[in-house]
Design an enzyme around this catalytic site. Sequence first.
Site, mmCIF file in Angstrom:
data_model
loop_
_atom_site.group_PDB
_atom_site.id
_atom_site.type_symbol
_atom_site.label_atom_id
_atom_site.label_comp_id
_atom_site.label_asym_id
_atom_site.label_seq_id
_atom_site.Cartn_x
_atom_site.Cartn_y
_atom_site.Cartn_z
ATOM 1 N N GLY A 85 28.520 24.559 -2.514
ATOM 2 C CA GLY A 85 29.570 23.574 -2.302
ATOM 3 C C GLY A 85 30.891 24.003 -2.913
ATOM 4 C CE1 TYR A 138 26.840 11.006 -5.396
ATOM 5 C CE2 TYR A 138 27.125 9.421 -7.176
ATOM 6 C CZ TYR A 138 27.450 10.632 -6.575
ATOM 7 O OH TYR A 138 28.375 11.457 -7.173
ATOM 8 N N GLY A 175 37.288 20.627 -3.537
ATOM 9 C CA GLY A 175 37.123 19.878 -4.772
ATOM 10 C C GLY A 175 36.923 20.743 -5.991
#
Length: 275
Positions: free
Chosen positions: A9, A164, A13
């Site tokens: 990832g 989550y 960000g």
Amino acid sequence: MTRNVLITGGNSGIGREMAAALAAGGDHVIIASRDLAKSQAAAEKIRAEHPEAEIEAMALDLGDFSDIDRFAEQIIQRMPVIDALILNAGLYTHGTRSLPNGLEAMIGIMHFGHFRLVQHLRPAIAAAESGRIVVTASLAHRLGRIRFPTFDQPRKHKLAVQAYAQAKLANILFTRELARRMADTRVAVNCFHPGAVATGLWHELPEVVRRMLGSVLIDAAEGADTGIWLARSDEAAGYRGEYFVKRQPAATSDTANDLDLAAKLWNETEARMPA
């Protein structure tokens, strides 16, 4: 000597900021994500900002065990020694859903996918002079509890935020147990909370989580700082199985400190893995 770094990832960000900082510091960095085009664009931009940077992109779908296996075989050929593995890929889904492998998507990617990847790459990390495994966790773990039936029955969650929070709690428990299992190696395994970072994921999170994480947003570079520090500083090499906030060991929920639960989660995860 150039260090080898793999970041999941890493195309946006805090992942992108960690990749840029480590590549600018002389590390050979590979960013891995499902969206290869986006990762390649991020790598090109980092090279434009830092012409000497050694950075590249590879495709990896953490929601697909067979693709993780394929990727791991390729990465070990490219990086037989991995100095730092940063498990950063994350997501929040509006409503729960299942991956093709049957797992709920958030725990399936953030926990199970990373677990499978680490199982393949542990020897390469252990071969490093001072190996690091860094996990992006979250203060949101305090809302979570481990409910094993929900792993493959997402509808048992009344709210997506429960899924989550469970996944972020699993990140910390995984960190604890992995550190215990690698205690006889030179690998430092730790996790961190980046803070309330102004990224796309922030805006996807429900209001209750945004309130918990903080009312003042920080930029991605600030959010990445602790992860970068854990990945490369000599000081961080002395810690094992800790949860960090702003480069300092921090308290977690009692559940995140439950080492028996951490071991049970590990065993349950292994049991659900294909051969």
